[in-house]
Design a protein around this motif. Structure first.
Motif, mmCIF file in Angstrom:
data_model
loop_
_atom_site.group_PDB
_atom_site.id
_atom_site.type_symbol
_atom_site.label_atom_id
_atom_site.label_comp_id
_atom_site.label_asym_id
_atom_site.label_seq_id
_atom_site.Cartn_x
_atom_site.Cartn_y
_atom_site.Cartn_z
ATOM 1 N N UNK A 40 61.084 48.116 29.164
ATOM 2 C CA UNK A 40 60.324 47.238 28.258
ATOM 3 C C UNK A 40 58.962 47.862 27.940
ATOM 4 N N UNK A 41 58.360 48.504 28.934
ATOM 5 C CA UNK A 41 57.071 49.183 28.708
ATOM 6 C C UNK A 41 57.214 50.233 27.609
ATOM 7 N N UNK A 42 58.301 50.994 27.656
ATOM 8 C CA UNK A 42 58.504 52.058 26.653
ATOM 9 C C UNK A 42 58.772 51.458 25.274
ATOM 10 N N UNK A 43 59.515 50.370 25.241
ATOM 11 C CA UNK A 43 59.772 49.680 23.965
ATOM 12 C C UNK A 43 58.470 49.143 23.373
ATOM 13 N N UNK A 44 57.572 48.752 24.247
ATOM 14 C CA UNK A 44 56.269 48.199 23.841
ATOM 15 C C UNK A 44 55.308 49.295 23.391
ATOM 16 N N UNK A 45 55.552 50.535 23.876
ATOM 17 C CA UNK A 45 54.636 51.647 23.579
ATOM 18 C C UNK A 45 53.312 51.506 24.308
ATOM 19 N N UNK A 46 53.362 50.969 25.528
ATOM 20 C CA UNK A 46 52.120 50.704 26.282
ATOM 21 C C UNK A 46 51.440 52.002 26.717
ATOM 22 N N UNK A 47 50.177 52.164 26.302
ATOM 23 C CA UNK A 47 49.366 53.309 26.747
ATOM 24 C C UNK A 47 47.922 52.854 26.883
ATOM 25 N N UNK A 48 47.245 53.318 27.929
ATOM 26 C CA UNK A 48 45.832 52.967 28.112
ATOM 27 C C UNK A 48 44.941 54.088 27.590
ATOM 28 N N UNK A 49 44.042 53.776 26.635
ATOM 29 C CA UNK A 49 43.141 54.805 26.127
ATOM 30 C C UNK A 49 41.888 54.990 27.000
ATOM 31 N N UNK A 50 41.785 54.216 28.109
ATOM 32 C CA UNK A 50 40.577 54.250 28.957
ATOM 33 C C UNK A 50 40.969 54.550 30.404
ATOM 34 N N UNK A 51 39.989 54.872 31.263
ATOM 35 C CA UNK A 51 40.308 55.052 32.685
ATOM 36 C C UNK A 51 40.907 53.772 33.291
ATOM 37 N N UNK A 52 41.931 53.960 34.127
ATOM 38 C CA UNK A 52 42.582 52.838 34.811
ATOM 39 C C UNK A 52 42.406 53.014 36.316
ATOM 40 N N UNK A 53 42.001 51.923 36.974
ATOM 41 C CA UNK A 53 41.877 51.919 38.441
ATOM 42 C C UNK A 53 42.878 50.901 38.974
ATOM 43 N N UNK A 54 43.797 51.341 39.832
ATOM 44 C CA UNK A 54 44.713 50.388 40.467
ATOM 45 C C UNK A 54 44.249 50.146 41.899
ATOM 46 N N UNK A 55 44.467 48.913 42.372
ATOM 47 C CA UNK A 55 44.000 48.531 43.715
ATOM 48 C C UNK A 55 45.161 47.911 44.482
ATOM 49 N N UNK A 56 45.606 48.604 45.544
ATOM 50 C CA UNK A 56 46.652 48.087 46.419
ATOM 51 C C UNK A 56 46.105 47.894 47.821
ATOM 52 N N UNK A 57 46.971 47.441 48.734
ATOM 53 C CA UNK A 57 46.532 47.215 50.113
ATOM 54 C C UNK A 57 47.016 45.866 50.600
ATOM 55 N N UNK A 58 46.873 45.629 51.908
ATOM 56 C CA UNK A 58 47.344 44.364 52.480
ATOM 57 C C UNK A 58 46.320 43.260 52.253
ATOM 58 N N UNK A 59 45.065 43.525 52.610
ATOM 59 C CA UNK A 59 43.986 42.555 52.412
ATOM 60 C C UNK A 59 42.799 43.257 51.754
ATOM 61 N N UNK A 60 41.951 42.475 51.091
ATOM 62 C CA UNK A 60 40.746 43.038 50.475
ATOM 63 C C UNK A 60 40.931 43.485 49.039
ATOM 64 N N UNK A 61 42.141 43.305 48.462
ATOM 65 C CA UNK A 61 42.360 43.752 47.076
ATOM 66 C C UNK A 61 41.489 42.957 46.095
ATOM 67 N N UNK A 62 41.495 41.644 46.253
ATOM 68 C CA UNK A 62 40.727 40.796 45.327
ATOM 69 C C UNK A 62 39.247 41.110 45.371
ATOM 70 N N UNK A 63 38.708 41.285 46.586
ATOM 71 C CA UNK A 63 37.277 41.611 46.747
ATOM 72 C C UNK A 63 36.967 42.964 46.112
ATOM 73 N N UNK A 64 37.852 43.937 46.334
ATOM 74 C CA UNK A 64 37.648 45.291 45.795
ATOM 75 C C UNK A 64 37.630 45.253 44.269
ATOM 76 N N UNK A 65 38.581 44.526 43.668
ATOM 77 C CA UNK A 65 38.594 44.379 42.201
ATOM 78 C C UNK A 65 37.308 43.710 41.718
ATOM 79 N N UNK A 66 36.860 42.682 42.444
ATOM 80 C CA UNK A 66 35.645 41.956 42.045
ATOM 81 C C UNK A 66 34.414 42.866 42.107
ATOM 82 N N UNK A 67 34.318 43.709 43.145
ATOM 83 C CA UNK A 67 33.190 44.647 43.247
ATOM 84 C C UNK A 67 33.209 45.653 42.095
#
Length: 434
Positions: A40-67
């Motif tokens: 579906x992503x390919x059908x949509x042609x999804x591409x980001x023209x800007x830097x992307x930061x992904x945040x994973x982990x067990x705990x602290x993801x929400x706080x890290x995104x907020x910071x």
């Protein structure tokens, strides 16, 4: 003979109808794997023209995104941020420039995803999380933002967010949670989390004791791995704290506005990420100071104004509950502590209760409005096994009101165990205020 699936887009005119449709659009709620969503992503042609930061982990993801969001906003950037789950409104999952995205923009994005899905021969169905995450990503990719922050839902390697190649991937902490899907050791879980790292891209690990599986995976793919204590570190006293990393140092930083014992770990990983991205998203020491001072995140060791003291925390696994217990013990003295507790049946409930047993004097167990939840009666049985008594309530609001009626002015009420528990109390307080 099976008929081919219908390829007519199913469209709805309001967000609630869309969301209730998506809850049943795929045969199972969690379906690990990126095959369907990638089509579906390919059908949509999804591409980001800007830097992307992904945040994973067990705990602290929400706080890290907020910071990250708060510091980049303080630096004057246009920032998009996707987090999950939400507490009160779905719109909380998609923010642009610090504000929740409106229904109209979400409806347009949902429609684009549905049309892209139906363009495919034998269109795949998507889970609620896959569909909504794809829609939010598409919205962000078209919003002319300077940076996009995407929180991973569960694990990493097979999570919907991992369809995007991030310029920088942060793994906050690694502990035992979602073991039915991710494995039952830290090594196995760390390998799943490290799946968000990319060759030649920035990889930050905020866990001070990273399993070797994460380090080995980063090496094997040639990611530029920053390890806590090796590539960056922090020091702190009562008044202020300092950060140092590869060729960069900040001193005299004020403590973050988010409370809780692990927030310096999260903030340090964020500064490491922003320093690594400095060529593309420069931020100053003052931006960092302002961002840390202004950051807000409901439900993460959130201490509400007024008396008795009320602490809201979405802690729902043993690691998060241990952190909550430490943070509570670091607070001023309170004669009695009341707990409003509700949890999912598939969690390590004993492991969540144990760190809190010596802190809580009175337990108020609640049912939650989802079939995944453990019943309040079941929670009481678990507490009785530890020789603790508890009361049963039909919803978080009723449990909270009962605790409020019993607590003295100097006492403390802690609401924890699930996003649903905290959301229920927030909604109840909002209704009482109106």
């Amino acid at each position: 003979m099976l008929e081919p699936q219908q390829s007519q887009p199913i469209l709805f005119s309001n967000l609630d109808e869309w969301l209730s449709h998506l809850e049943t659009a795929h045969p199972v709620g969690i379906d690990m794997g990126l095959g369907r969503i990638t089509r579906v992503k390919e059908s949509l042609g999804l591409k980001f023209p800007c830097p992307v930061i992904t945040v994973g982990g067990t705990n602290g993801k929400g706080s890290t995104c907020a910071f990250l969001e708060s510091i980049l906003l303080a630096a004057g950037y246009k920032v998009a941020c996707h987090t999950s789950p939400h507490l009160l409104r779905f719109n909380e999952r998609a923010r642009i420039n610090g504000a929740d995205v409106g229904d109209a923009d979400l409806l347009n994005a949902f429609e684009r995803v549905e049309q892209a899905r139906c363009r495919l021969s034998d269109p795949p169905t998507l889970t609620y999380f896959e569909f909504t995450t794809l829609a939010i990503m598409d919205l962000f990719a078209n919003a002319k933002v300077d940076a996009a922050i995407l929180e991973v839902g569960m694990g990493g390697r097979l999570d919907a967010v991992n369809i995007v190649d991030a310029d920088c991937a942060i793994v906050t902490s690694i502990d035992l949670d979602h073991m039915a899907y991710l494995g039952n050791t830290r090594e196995a879980i760390a390998f799943e989390k490290a799946g968000i790292f990319r060759p030649k891209a920035i990889a930050i690990c905020g866990d001070p004791m990273p399993p070797t599986s994460l380090i080995n995976h980063a090496k094997e793919i040639g990611a530029d791995l920053y390890l806590m204590g090796k590539d960056y570190s922090f020091t702190g006293d009562q008044q202020q704290w300092g950060w140092s990393g590869r060729g960069k140092r900040f001193s005299g930083l004020g403590y973050p506005a988010l409370r809780g014992v692990n927030q310096l770990l999260n903030a340090s990983a964020v500064i490491a990420a922003l320093m690594a991205l400095h060529d593309r998203l420069p931020v100053s020491a003052q931006d960092i100071r302002n961002g840390l001072a202004l950051v807000e995140l409901p439900g993460r060791f959130q201490v509400l104004p007024g008396r008795p003291t009320v602490v809201l925390d979405v802690a729902h696994n043993p690691h998060a509950a241990a952190t909550l217990a430490q943070s509570i013990e670091a607070m001023a003295y309170h004669p009695y502590t009341y707990a409003v507790f509700g949890a999912m049946a598939d969690k390590d409930i004993e492991g969540v209760l144990k760190p809190m047993l010596d802190i809580v004097d009175y337990w108020y167990c609640t049912d939650l409005p989802t079939p995944r939840a453990a019943s309040a009666h079941d929670l009481v049985k678990r507490l009785q096994a530890f020789n603790k008594e508890a009361l049963v309530f039909p919803n978080p609001g009723a449990a909270y009101q009962a605790a409020l009626d019993k607590a003295g002015e100097g006492d403390r009420i802690t609401v924890f165990g699930s996003f649903y528990t905290v959301a229920g109390v927030m909604a109840y307080r909002n209704n009482q205020a109106h």
